[in-house]
Scaffold this active site. Structure first.
Site, short mmCIF file in Angstrom:
data_model
loop_
_atom_site.label_atom_id
_atom_site.label_comp_id
_atom_site.label_asym_id
_atom_site.label_seq_id
_atom_site.Cartn_x
_atom_site.Cartn_y
_atom_site.Cartn_z
N GLN A 201 0.87 -1.18 0.00
CA GLN A 201 0.00 0.00 0.00
C GLN A 201 0.91 1.23 0.00
O GLN A 201 1.41 1.64 1.04
CB GLN A 201 -0.91 -0.01 1.22
CG GLN A 201 -1.68 -1.31 1.41
CD GLN A 201 -2.80 -1.50 0.40
OE1 GLN A 201 -3.72 -0.70 0.30
NE2 GLN A 201 -2.71 -2.58 -0.38
N GLY A 242 -11.85 2.64 4.15
CA GLY A 242 -10.92 1.78 3.42
C GLY A 242 -10.07 2.51 2.42
O GLY A 242 -10.33 3.67 2.05
N HIS A 243 -9.06 1.81 1.95
CA HIS A 243 -8.06 2.43 1.05
C HIS A 243 -8.69 2.95 -0.25
O HIS A 243 -9.59 2.36 -0.81
CB HIS A 243 -6.92 1.45 0.75
CG HIS A 243 -7.32 0.15 0.11
ND1 HIS A 243 -6.44 -0.87 -0.08
CD2 HIS A 243 -8.50 -0.29 -0.37
CE1 HIS A 243 -7.05 -1.87 -0.67
NE2 HIS A 243 -8.30 -1.55 -0.85
N ASN A 244 -8.18 4.09 -0.66
CA ASN A 244 -8.58 4.76 -1.90
C ASN A 244 -10.04 5.21 -1.92
O ASN A 244 -10.59 5.53 -2.98
CB ASN A 244 -8.29 3.88 -3.13
CG ASN A 244 -6.81 3.72 -3.37
OD1 ASN A 244 -6.24 2.68 -3.04
ND2 ASN A 244 -6.17 4.74 -3.90
N SER A 262 -12.07 1.91 -2.11
CA SER A 262 -12.46 2.61 -3.35
C SER A 262 -13.93 3.00 -3.39
O SER A 262 -14.56 3.00 -4.45
CB SER A 262 -12.10 1.76 -4.58
OG SER A 262 -10.73 1.51 -4.63
#
Length: 332
Positions: A201, A242-244, A262
């Site tokens: 990441q 969460g990521h992005n 995302s």
């Protein structure tokens, strides 16, 4: 102890006083718990019935109130009692924890870090290489700011919070205790030889101005590029982002809610407590997701969604009414 006359309080609120009280007001309190030196609030007509049995000497009320305050009691009528309540709470708020010196000698600060004027750093903090801290930041004891982070002016970082490397926080933000900004996103792929392989990441987190992150909440760094929170977002305790994921301006996420990777939220989106949003879902401007709902597909702007899986609120209510009727019929 702070105390104010009803007139002094109205100087702040600029409302209309109805009735009068000679009692000094020493604190705000809810109607049923207030004593004779305290002020309370009536933000909805359905709570008028509690005024008669309340001991409060005064109340902030909406302009449509239909009752009278009574002897030696007063109302301050305002357009929005809930907003006025925030002003009163600020008026009576006790001071925040004090710093005897601006930078505690037990704080570890890398020589390459840049510290703005008026910034305070508490005991046991760590500030890493090439960190840039703006003016009038407050970092409470045992917080961690890792390499190459930037934090804007007037931001407050509470104890135990961790801001991981290369993350950026804007002006006038509040990061509450033990919040995690920039931990690795949850990324793994199965491999026949190695089991679950971790996906690096390598992105970061970018937080706008006026954002508040609640205690024990997590905002994960992007796998690529950035996880982004727009200006004015308010994140409750125990929230997972969460990521992005990308949040627009002035979004609200209540406790125990979560965004998978995302997810995109438009401006002014409200996510209720314990709601969960599937990865790669887009939720349009002003949409509302009810508490405990599970969102598995995109939501158009302005829609209100309920249930698991979430559907439009009116459809969810119809479904629940039908189920209730079927259950009642089965008991006959």
């Amino acid at each position: 102890m702070k105390s104010f006359t009803i007139q002094q309080i109205n100087e702040v609120l600029k409302g209309t006083i109805v009735g009068d009280t000679f009692l000094k007001i020493t604190a705000p309190e809810q109607l049923e718990l207030a004593n004779t030196s305290e002020i309370s609030f009536i933000g909805n007509k359905k709570y008028e019935r509690f005024w008669e049995t309340s001991k409060a000497c005064a109340a902030i009320v909406n302009e449509d109130i239909s009752i009278e305050p009574g002897e030696n009691r007063a109302f301050i009528k305002v357009q929005n009692a809930d907003l006025a309540m925030s002003q009163i709470l600020e008026l009576f708020a006790p001071p925040t924890p004090l710093f005897s010196i601006d930078i505690h000698p037990t704080a570890v600060i890398d020589t390459t870090a840049v510290i703005g004027n008026g910034t305070k750093i508490g005991a046991g903090c760590y500030v890493g290489p090439n960190v840039q801290l703006g003016e009038n930041i407050t970092i409470y004891p045992n917080a961690t700011i890792l390499d190459e982070c930037t934090i804007g002016k007037n931001t407050v970082i509470w104890s135990g919070a961790v801001v991981r490397e290369r993350c950026h926080i804007g002006n006038d933000c509040i990061i509450h205790p033990n919040a995690s900004i920039g931990a690795d996103g949850f990324g793994f792929r199965p491999d026949p030889l190695r089991g679950l392989v971790k996906i690096p990441q390598i992105g970061n987190v970018v937080i706008g101005n006026g954002v508040e992150i609640g205690a024990n909440s997590c905002v994960d760094r992007g796998k690529f590029s950035s996880t982004i929170l727009g200006d004015g977002c308010k994140i409750d305790n125990l929230v997972q982002i969460g990521h992005n994921s990308i949040l627009g301006k002035f979004c609200i996420m209540a406790g125990n809610s979560g965004l998978a990777g995302s997810v995109t939220l438009g401006n002014g989106v409200i996510i209720g407590g314990s709601a969960s949003i599937k990865d790669h879902v887009t939720i349009g401007d002003g949409a509302i997701v009810g508490a405990g709902s599970g969102v598995t597909s995109d939501i158009p702007a302005g829609k209100t969604m309920l249930g698991y899986p979430a559907v439009e609120a009116r459809d969810a209510l119809k479904q629940w009414a039908i189920l209730k009727r079927l259950v009642n019929e089965s008991k006959k």
